[in-house]
Design a protein around this motif. Structure first.
Motif, PDB file in Angstrom:
ATOM      1  N   ALA A  46       0.836  -1.202   0.000  1.00 59.17           N
ATOM      2  CA  ALA A  46       0.000   0.000   0.000  1.00 59.17           C
ATOM      3  C   ALA A  46       0.871   1.253   0.000  1.00 59.17           C
ATOM      4  O   ALA A  46       0.570   2.230  -0.706  1.00 59.17           O
ATOM      5  N   LEU A  47       1.955   1.230   0.764  1.00 58.18           N
ATOM      6  CA  LEU A  47       2.858   2.380   0.802  1.00 58.18           C
ATOM      7  C   LEU A  47       3.574   2.564  -0.532  1.00 58.18           C
ATOM      8  O   LEU A  47       3.798   3.687  -0.986  1.00 58.18           O
ATOM      9  N   GLN A  48       3.942   1.446  -1.172  1.00 60.82           N
ATOM     10  CA  GLN A  48       4.570   1.523  -2.496  1.00 60.82           C
ATOM     11  C   GLN A  48       3.608   2.146  -3.501  1.00 60.82           C
ATOM     12  O   GLN A  48       3.995   2.995  -4.308  1.00 60.82           O
ATOM     13  N   ALA A  49       2.350   1.703  -3.450  1.00 69.48           N
ATOM     14  CA  ALA A  49       1.341   2.251  -4.369  1.00 69.48           C
ATOM     15  C   ALA A  49       1.144   3.742  -4.121  1.00 69.48           C
ATOM     16  O   ALA A  49       0.971   4.524  -5.064  1.00 69.48           O
ATOM     17  N   SER A  50       1.189   4.131  -2.843  1.00 70.16           N
ATOM     18  CA  SER A  50       1.039   5.546  -2.505  1.00 70.16           C
ATOM     19  C   SER A  50       2.183   6.361  -3.088  1.00 70.16           C
ATOM     20  O   SER A  50       1.962   7.464  -3.616  1.00 70.16           O
ATOM     21  N   PHE A  51       3.383   5.822  -3.009  1.00 65.69           N
ATOM     22  CA  PHE A  51       4.538   6.536  -3.540  1.00 65.69           C
ATOM     23  C   PHE A  51       4.406   6.737  -5.044  1.00 65.69           C
ATOM     24  O   PHE A  51       4.592   7.846  -5.558  1.00 65.69           O
ATOM     25  N   TYR A  52       4.076   5.655  -5.765  1.00 65.92           N
ATOM     26  CA  TYR A  52       4.002   5.762  -7.218  1.00 65.92           C
ATOM     27  C   TYR A  52       2.815   6.593  -7.682  1.00 65.92           C
ATOM     28  O   TYR A  52       2.814   7.122  -8.785  1.00 65.92           O
ATOM     29  N   GLY A  53       1.827   6.726  -6.827  1.00 63.00           N
ATOM     30  CA  GLY A  53       0.696   7.566  -7.192  1.00 63.00           C
ATOM     31  C   GLY A  53       0.914   9.024  -6.827  1.00 63.00           C
ATOM     32  O   GLY A  53       0.139   9.889  -7.224  1.00 63.00           O
ATOM     33  N   HIS A  54       1.978   9.285  -6.080  1.00 64.19           N
ATOM     34  CA  HIS A  54       2.208  10.624  -5.549  1.00 64.19           C
ATOM     35  C   HIS A  54       2.751  11.581  -6.603  1.00 64.19           C
ATOM     36  O   HIS A  54       2.279  12.711  -6.717  1.00 64.19           O
ATOM     37  N   TYR A  55       3.736  11.120  -7.373  1.00 58.97           N
ATOM     38  CA  TYR A  55       4.373  11.986  -8.367  1.00 58.97           C
ATOM     39  C   TYR A  55       3.764  11.744  -9.745  1.00 58.97           C
ATOM     40  O   TYR A  55       3.778  10.630 -10.259  1.00 58.97           O
ATOM     41  N   ASN A  56       3.235  12.779 -10.340  1.00 56.36           N
ATOM     42  CA  ASN A  56       2.673  12.667 -11.689  1.00 56.36           C
ATOM     43  C   ASN A  56       3.154  13.793 -12.587  1.00 56.36           C
ATOM     44  O   ASN A  56       2.561  14.065 -13.621  1.00 56.36           O
TER      45      ASN A  56
END
Length: 419
Positions: A46-56
């Motif tokens: 979940a934390l990994q997904a949060s990281f990759y969703g953070h920067y766009n």
């Protein structure tokens, strides 16, 4: 300095909390931590997904969004291979690598006093041939890696470097290159882009030009490196700066100056390694960061991430923090990566001068198995082993002063340094 992070509490009781000790170990201190341990894989994902969703806002690579220029684009085949490796590591209870660092040569125009590849150059052996280097790339991709970082020495001094970058199967792994910047001419940058390089990292030790040149023993290097960064940016390529934090430079706030330089140049990433006692400074621990400095750098990294600022600030201090541990990172050695020398020796990471075998007489798969079964590496570490006093006492201090690196692990005892 002991740091504790409380994630959940009730009526003053710590339910879920973690403490980072001065030695770098992270321990659970909450009443519910034993239960958390059973579900930490899901929380990590979940934390990994949060990281990759953070920067766009970094850009895209072949139609896929890039969240970090040192990680495959979101939804790409290489990223799916990363997820596969993480899941397999959970199922089989041992790690599967996602990255290889390949020092293609130890030749270099610089004479860095801090060189992590110091004492590696040999005159009695030949560098891996093009055929052997391609075989290594094949074995690495078959082992599951999704990132291949070409380094050195100076990798652009190797004539076949563009051929090797081209050879990487971009459906499986993405090629990255670390350079001192001296050879970043218009012609060479075009070759890198045409070969399919994913991202370029240029080494900048100091934001002060004269100091950078002095540290690297090469006059005019800073100016050449900055020009190279600008040329690559003009071509639309992803560019990062690679640096390191020493005790003295952190006292002067150099990491902040480097970050401002990166922002001015428009790079996407700043990687800040710890000043690890290795290579030319194997027995010199005077510039190791203090616990307070690790915390200072962690806070800066976290703030950049929370604010979604560019460039990203990926510090080793953050990777080895409580947040890094919860996100499944920690020490990268034999956890997410391995390192291969210009002559074929395989080591746990760029900064660990220990050889577990050579690909000229053993398969990479067998060497990887040897590493993950060794008592010093059969567990995920929450800290850099090369900065841990017990690890250094057992595995580093016994290395003879006149030894060429990396040193054969079989000459050292098989001991779990944590005991």
């Amino acid at each position: 300095m002991i740091r504790e992070r409380v994630l959940l509490q009730f009526l003053g009781k710590k339910l879920l909390s973690f403490k980072k000790l001065e030695t770098g170990e992270i321990i659970g201190t909450g009443l519910l931590n034993p239960i958390f341990d059973k579900f930490k894989f899901l929380i990590m994902m979940a934390l990994q997904a949060s990281f990759y969703g953070h920067y766009n806002n970094l850009g895209d690579w072949k139609g896929k969004r890039v969240a970090n220029t040192f990680a495959p684009p979101v939804g790409s085949h290489p990223m799916l291979r990363v997820m596969k490796a993480i899941i397999m590591s959970k199922i089989f209870r041992h790690t599967f690598p996602v990255a290889m660092t390949f020092a293609v040569t130890y030749r270099c125009q610089c004479n860095c006093r801090h060189c992590s590849a110091g004492r590696h150059l040999r005159n009695d052996l030949s560098e891996l041939s093009t055929r052997e280097a391609k075989a290594l790339i094949d074995q690495s991709q078959n082992l599951g890696v999704s990132l291949i970082a070409f380094t050195g020495g100076e990798p652009l001094l190797r004539d076949d470097i563009y051929e090797l970058i081209t050879y990487v199967d971009k459906r499986k792994a993405l090629p990255i290159l670390f350079t001192n910047g001296l050879l970043l001419t218009e012609e060479n940058i075009k070759k890198l882009v045409d070969a399919g390089l994913y991202s370029l990292f240029v080494s900048i030790d100091s934001a002060i030009p004269d100091e950078h040149d002095q540290l690297r023993g090469k006059e005019g290097l800073f100016e050449a490196a900055i020009k190279g960064i600008k040329k690559m940016k003009d071509r639309g390529g992803f560019v990062g700066m690679s640096s390191y934090a020493t005790r003295s430079s952190t006292e002067k706030g150099m990491y902040k100056k480097l970050y401002l330089l990166g922002k001015k140049l428009g790079v996407e990433n700043l990687i800040l390694f710890d000043a690890v006692p290795t290579g030319s400074m194997l027995n010199n621990t005077s510039e190791m960061l203090t616990p307070e400095q690790h915390e200072e750098l962690r806070k800066f990294s976290s703030n950049v991430f929370k604010q979604k600022e560019v460039p990203q600030f990926n510090s080793q201090s953050w990777q080895n923090s409580i947040e890094g541990y919860l996100g499944g990172i920690g020490c990268l050695a034999v956890n997410l990566q391995y390192y291969v020398s210009a002559y074929g020796d395989v080591s746990p990471c760029d900064f660990t001068p220990l050889s577990f075998g050579n690909i000229k007489n053993k398969t990479l798969k067998d060497i990887w198995k040897k590493m993950i079964r060794h008592p010093a590496y059969n567990h995920r570490s929450t800290f850099c082993r090369m900065q841990h006093p017990n690890f250094r006492r057992i595995y580093i201090d016994p290395i003879p002063d006149n030894s060429i690196l990396p040193y054969d692990i079989d000459n050292l005892p098989r001991i779990d340094y944590r005991i």
